[in-house]
Design an enzyme around this catalytic site. Structure first.
Site, PDB file in Angstrom:
ATOM      1  CG  HIS A 395      -0.042  -1.629  -8.930  1.00  0.00           C
ATOM      2  ND1 HIS A 395      -0.501  -0.367  -8.631  1.00  0.00           N
ATOM      3  CD2 HIS A 395      -0.176  -2.357  -7.779  1.00  0.00           C
ATOM      4  CE1 HIS A 395      -0.881  -0.333  -7.359  1.00  0.00           C
ATOM      5  NE2 HIS A 395      -0.702  -1.537  -6.828  1.00  0.00           N
ATOM      6  CG  ASP A 399      -2.395   5.046  -8.016  1.00  0.00           C
ATOM      7  OD1 ASP A 399      -1.297   4.512  -8.327  1.00  0.00           O
ATOM      8  OD2 ASP A 399      -2.576   6.272  -7.978  1.00  0.00           O
TER       9      ASP A 399
END
Lengths: 423, 460
Positions: A395, A399
């Site tokens: 992450h 995204d």
């Protein structure tokens, strides 16, 4: 008579140290040319070190579990003739003194369990088998001590008069690490035995990589269910039509193809993130790591340039690599350089998993098992073959929206399998 | 109803139960022990200890009478008399001291003793009166009871060993039914106290559990003492008007034996009745509770020890089992695997069997050397006026490891210690032969038996 010194070889580019895994010989053994002396391990590959000479082992340069510098002395062999010591680039003459412990970075005070050379079948150990009903001769104190230690007295060689088992025999037995504490008969017995397994070799590598991955990356998992009825039908059809000539297809090459097609639109997912240099490298090529369970642990052989391979090409390559990895024959090149990883436990795939990233990659796609489920399609309940994909992304650089769209793209491809092959 | 919670609950305060409790206390296990009668169980109250006390009284009285008649030792005394009430008081004093001692040991080890009869509810629940006890581990140690014969119900002149150990007077005539160790120990004691004693035994020898060579010296002594033996005779019934016991002779004739008392000593059986054992529905092994080598019954965390778990019904076995079970419950790895459990008959002469007899070794397929040394060649035995009896050793022929010891003779019960120790330590004949045994002791016969097995006894 001369001494032939074998140094820790440079196995892969840029590797400064190698872990010594197992000795297959010991001091005093006679070895012949091409006999395997030791196994050493690099990042992921296990490599045999064969002997280039005939001779007698006079010194070992390290103990199993030690990480040794490339170029340090691995083993010294006494040979007929001059040996190679003088020709050595570093003219350090080898004397009778035990080879000065090669520059070893003892990663931990690993007290390696003297792994007995499996090929030397000298079985003078303290182990002995008695008939199931034969009562071993031992004093009450020895019997009690054996129970405390979880040792089956029946298996201990007695060195006392008439084969009586002495306290010393228990010590010897334990020292040889042959406690058979695990073979207690009653299923409900309270157990107090413990087994200590040194984390060395492959296991240490896996542990380090897993810990590294979970500490550094910001794992984000996403699960979606996919209707694989159509792709399974296609697979069955292809196997029926071409199975005999081109080999059977599993679902994996379809998944690889789906990755290849989907990744064209998601270059940020087919990438490596070097968090020290703070650079993301997006790759045009799709090198798919295939997580594989080998006897010695998890390995990830890599299907290179999956984007340039046909369905059957990919299938054959996956099969070849998996076999090589399981047999410990996969080369270092075959075990590195992936850009994305696919992990599947097949029928054991479960419903959901949370795969750990294979750093520096930023995505790993986990495959769960296929089950038939009642699904509602256009107001009708129908039986469909359903399969979940459980994927993890880093992450930090991927995204959530992109990750979700990527998986949805894969889903679309697999549910309409013709689109896998439409250019 | 009051409810108590504990880790370990023991039913029965005999040698098995109280030893379990003491050891559990030492190991810090919260323990409750339930006893319905008196701590110490059969052993301390109506078995081992009182019988040995009575045997001692009988022997002293017998010796004194012996001196009164014709003593080769040169002792002369006037005719002795016996106040049996005082003898019983003395015996009771010993029993009191021992049972109080057990109570003190239990207290010292923080064991809670509850007086009352236990009633099992389930494997973790036991009621005693209006107290309910919940436990994690349950040890059943309820012992055994005398076997009764339907045609000889206990009462009046028909007595069991319990009554025989607390006599108010010595009967003129006593018939002992059963020629096993209990019947013979008491029969010989009563004979020495002055009763005319007969023994009725259905089998063809006394002490039928032991071989003929071993029991012969006891047989000889019975004859010398004037104990009448009715071997291969079986009891038919008792006529309380005529005070006669009807026995069936091997030739088919019925004999009417006049007597004042009949002692029924035909064995013991596990005490499985009256405490709702049925609630547990445990697997049985005949009349005893089936246990494994950890004294575990078929129900998890329920253990059975001692006589309740069957033969050999011996206090020292129960104690060893109890100790082991307590350690097991504390989390240790334990099993009950003695090489041998000594069995002792306090007859005259005494008899000891530890490990395998020659017959048992044979049956087990062992090629053995059997060798014995007679007390007739032992100086210490002579000074004790004992010439009968012997020590016998059984050892493997291949490696000389000793697999059994037997002895018969005056005072040989104390040799059981050396016998058991040599078996547990895995001694060979050479080990015993090479150990210096003190002179002059009966133990020299032990060393000589081993030497003789090796072919070089010194004093024979």
């Amino acid at each position: 008579m001369g001494t032939h010194v074998i140094k820790m070889p440079d196995i892969g580019e840029g590797i400064a140290e190698v872990e010594l895994s197992v000795w297959h010989v010991k001091v005093g053994d006679m070895v012949v040319e091409d006999q395997v002396l030791a196994d050493v391990m690099t990042d992921k590959a296990m490599v045999d070190i064969p002997s280039p000479v005939h001779g007698k082992v006079i010194a070992l340069g390290g103990q199993p579990g030690e990480v040794m510098a490339v170029g340090s002395v691995l083993i010294s062999i006494e040979v007929e003739g001059a040996g190679n010591v003088k020709e050595s680039a570093q003219p350090a003459p080898v004397k009778e003194v035990p080879v000065a412990a090669p520059k070893v970075e003892a990663v931990m005070e690993s007290k390696p369990v003297a792994a007995p050379a499996p090929k030397a079948a000298v079985c003078q150990g303290p182990m002995v088998a008695r008939a199931a009903d034969e009562r071993p001769l031992a004093s009450p104190a020895v019997r009690k001590h054996a129970l405390d230690l979880g040792i089956q007295l029946r298996l201990v060689r007695g060195s006392g008069p008439a084969g009586r088992v002495l306290h010393e025999d228990l010590d010897t037995y334990l020292a040889q690490g042959q406690s058979n504490a695990s073979t207690v008969s009653s299923g409900y017995t309270q157990r107090t035995d413990e087994q200590q397994i040194p984390v060395i070799g492959m296991r240490r590598k896996i542990a380090q990589r897993m810990q590294d991955a979970t500490q550094r990356a910001a794992h984000f998992s996403y699960v979606e269910e996919i209707d694989v009825t159509a792709v399974e039908e296609l697979r069955a059809h292809l196997n029926e039509k071409h199975g005999a000539t081109r080999g059977k297809l599993t679902l994996l090459p379809f998944l690889v193809r789906a990755l290849v097609v989907a990744l064209r639109d998601f270059p940020q997912i087919n990438a490596r993130y070097d968090d020290e240099a703070q650079v993301i490298t997006r790759l045009g090529a799709v090198h798919v790591g295939i997580a594989t369970q080998a006897d010695i642990g998890l390995m990830v052989p890599v299907v290179r340039h999956a984007e340039a391979r046909s369905l059957w090409d990919n299938a054959a390559e996956i099969s070849r690599l998996a076999t090589a990895a399981r047999n410990g024959k996969a080369s270092r090149d075959e075990l590195s350089g992936s850009s994305i990883t696919l992990t599947s436990l097949g029928a054991l795939g479960g419903i959901v998993s949370t795969p750990v990233l294979n750093l520096p990659e930023v995505a790993i796609v986990g495959v769960n098992k296929i089950v038939e489920r009642p699904m509602v399609i256009k107001g009708q309940i129908v039986i469909r073959k359903m399969m979940n994909l459980s994927s993890s992304f880093d992450h930090r650089v991927v995204d959530g929206m992109d990750a979700a769209l990527f998986i949805q793209a894969i889903r679309g491809l697999l549910e309409q399998p013709a689109t896998l092959f439409v250019e | 109803m009051q409810t108590l919670n504990t880790t370990l609950l023991i039913i029965g305060g005999g040698p098995g139960g109280y030893v379990t409790a003491i050891r559990a206390g030492q190991l810090g296990i919260p323990t409750i022990l339930v006893e319905g009668q008196s701590l110490g169980g059969t052993c301390l109250n109506i078995g081992c200890i009182p019988s040995k006390a009575l045997i001692h009284v009988a022997e002293q009285f017998h010796q004194t009478r012996h001196h009164h008649q014709l003593s080769p030792l040169g002792i002369s005394v006037s005719a002795p008399t016996l106040d049996i009430t005082k003898s019983v008081e003395w015996k009771d004093g010993i029993v009191d001291r021992l049972t109080t001692g057990v109570a003190a040991l239990l207290k010292k080890n923080k064991v809670q003793v509850i007086q009352g009869w236990a009633k099992v509810v389930d494997g973790k629940t036991v009621d005693v009166g209006d107290t309910r006890i919940q436990c994690e581990h349950l040890v059943l140690a309820t012992g055994s009871k005398s076997v009764n014969l339907p045609m000889l119900p206990i009462g009046g002149p028909i007595i069991s060993s319990t009554e025989a150990l607390a006599p108010t007077s010595v009967p003129k005539r006593l018939i002992v039914v059963g020629g096993g160790y209990i019947g013979l120990e008491l029969g010989i004691a009563y004979r020495k106290l002055g009763a005319e004693v007969s023994v009725v035994e259905a089998q063809e020898r006394i002490l039928p559990a032991y071989d003929a060579e071993l029991t012969q010296p006891v047989h000889d002594e019975l004859r010398k003492l004037g104990v009448k033996l009715y071997l291969k005779h079986s009891v038919q019934g008792f006529d309380s008007k005529e005070n006669t016991l009807q026995v069936l002779a091997p030739n088919g004739a019925t004999l009417n034996l006049e007597t004042d008392q009949v002692l029924v000593a035909v064995g013991r059986k596990p005490n499985t009745q009256g405490w709702n054992l049925e609630a547990l529905n445990l697997d049985m092994n005949g009349s005893s509770i089936k246990i494994d080598h950890r004294c575990q019954t078929s129900m998890r965390n329920v253990y059975a020890i001692g006589d309740l778990s069957g033969e050999p019904m011996l206090a020292h076995r129960a104690m060893a089992q109890g100790e082991m079970v307590a350690e097991l419950i504390s989390g240790k790895s334990r099993e009950f695997n003695p090489t041998a459990i000594a069995a002792v008959c306090f007859t005259d002469p005494e008899l000891v069997v530890v490990g395998k007899t020659p017959d048992e070794a044979n049956a087990a397929g062992l090629d053995c050397i059997v060798s014995s040394f007679p007390f007739a060649a032992n100086g210490r035995a002579m000074t004790l006026e004992s010439k009968s009896g012997f020590v016998r050793v059984v050892a493997r022929r291949d490696n000389h490891v000793i697999v059994g010891w037997q002895a018969v003779g005056v005072g040989v019960s104390e040799l059981s210690t050396a016998f058991a120790q040599s078996l547990e330590m895995g001694a060979r004949l050479e080990d015993i032969g090479g150990t210096i045994h003190a002179h002059p002791t009966l133990g020299e016969a032990v060393q000589e038996a081993a030497l003789r097995a090796l072919g070089h006894a010194l004093h024979l």
